[in-house]
Design an enzyme around this catalytic site. Structure first.
Site, PDB file in Angstrom:
ATOM      1  N   LYS A 113      -4.582 -16.297  75.734  1.00  0.00           N
ATOM      2  CA  LYS A 113      -5.084 -17.443  76.497  1.00  0.00           C
ATOM      3  C   LYS A 113      -6.243 -18.060  75.730  1.00  0.00           C
ATOM      4  CE  LYS A 113      -8.422 -16.817  78.458  1.00  0.00           C
ATOM      5  NZ  LYS A 113      -9.817 -16.650  78.926  1.00  0.00           N
ATOM      6  N   ASP A 158      -8.609 -13.735  85.029  1.00  0.00           N
ATOM      7  CA  ASP A 158      -7.700 -14.485  84.166  1.00  0.00           C
ATOM      8  C   ASP A 158      -6.236 -14.122  84.380  1.00  0.00           C
ATOM      9  OD1 ASP A 158      -9.648 -16.004  82.926  1.00  0.00           O
ATOM     10  OD2 ASP A 158      -9.920 -14.605  81.269  1.00  0.00           O
TER      11      ASP A 158
END
Length: 291
Positions: free
Chosen positions: A12, A139
């Protein structure tokens, strides 16, 4: 015997990151434009075996396969709310740096949830998966489908999927782990204090790479200054990336220490990555495509 199931856990990348403020409960409200890289870990699941985890790969050293590992935590969390859940033995090939601001552990946990969903016939859009993901880590929800979007709150608020143009990038990490808690501590916001303003509710993703660069140059990563105080080497990474021929933008991802640079095309990013790897052979350097 059922064949192992396999999925990728893509890195990410926070293209920007705004700290909107700190809530009364101590959590920080964030907003970030997130994309995902073509590099990542690989997770497989051997159905039917007792729940367990084995580790391999160039970045597995120092990573524990104990009960605190996010993969096993995600599996136990889903099993707790889904009676009769079929489990198995996970095997992680770790390629992403640990504690590096690109969501490696979160991506692995999300990958575990995807594999368990596939094994147990749970639809990928089932709200249960996102609820469990949010309880595992900030996340993890955005990593569930690993597609570009705005994430906000403490990670639980996800905007619609965005169609970003392909972004050719170089990721670089100096081999220094950075604790997110230490970065927020260095940020020094008090409970109830506000900082940046949120983006407009009708945000539309820039339609071309040129417009993405222009837009990102008007934003920032609010965690970069405190991260630099925690790990000054991040400044060196940003300087090295910015000096690479053809670099359009150099920025830190997440709470560091991984940084990224954007380039015109794959030739420019690959050439830049090779040059940086020669200059800093001890760093983790990868040319990749963000989308």
């Amino acid at each position: 015997m059922a064949l192992p199931l396999t999925t990728r856990a893509r890195a990410k990348v926070n293209l920007d990151l705004r700290v909107l403020g700190r809530r009364a409960d101590g959590y920080h409200e964030l907003e970030s434009l997130v994309a995902f890289a073509g590099v990542g870990d690989t997770l497989s699941l051997d159905p039917g075996a007792p729940l367990s985890l084995t580790l391999a790969g160039p970045r597995a050293e120092g990573l524990a396969a104990d009960s605190d590992n996010l993969i096993l935590r995600a599996a136990r969390a889903l099993a707790a709310v889904r009676p009769g859940l079929r489990l198995g033995r996970f095997h992680l090939v770790k390629r992403l740096p640990v504690a590096s601001g690109i969501g490696g552990g979160s991506a692995d946990a999300a990958a575990a949830l995807r594999l368990l969903a596939r094994l147990n016939g749970i639809a990928s859009a089932d709200p249960l998966l996102r609820e469990v993901a949010a309880g595992v880590g900030a996340d993890v929800p955005v990593c569930l489908d690993s597609r570009a979007r705005l994430m906000a709150g403490i990670g639980e608020k996800l905007g619609p999927v965005l169609r970003l143009p392909p972004l050719f990038a170089v990721l670089a990490n100096p081999g220094v782990g950075v604790e997110t808690v230490a970065v927020f501590r260095a940020l020094g916001l008090k409970a109830g204090e506000t900082a940046s303003e949120a983006r407009a509710a009708n945000f539309v993703a820039p339609a071309s790479a040129t417009k993405v660069w222009s837009y990102l140059n008007s934003t920032s990563n609010d965690l970069a200054p405190p991260a630099l105080s925690v790990a000054p080497v991040i400044g060196e990474v940003l300087e090295q990336l910015a000096a690479l021929p053809g670099c359009r933008l150099a920025r830190m991802s997440g709470s560091g220490a991984t940084c990224f640079a954007l380039f015109d095309d794959c030739v420019a990013s690959a050439t830049a990555a090779k040059a940086l790897q020669r200059e800093r052979p001890g760093w983790w350097v990868k040319p990749t495509l963000l989308s």
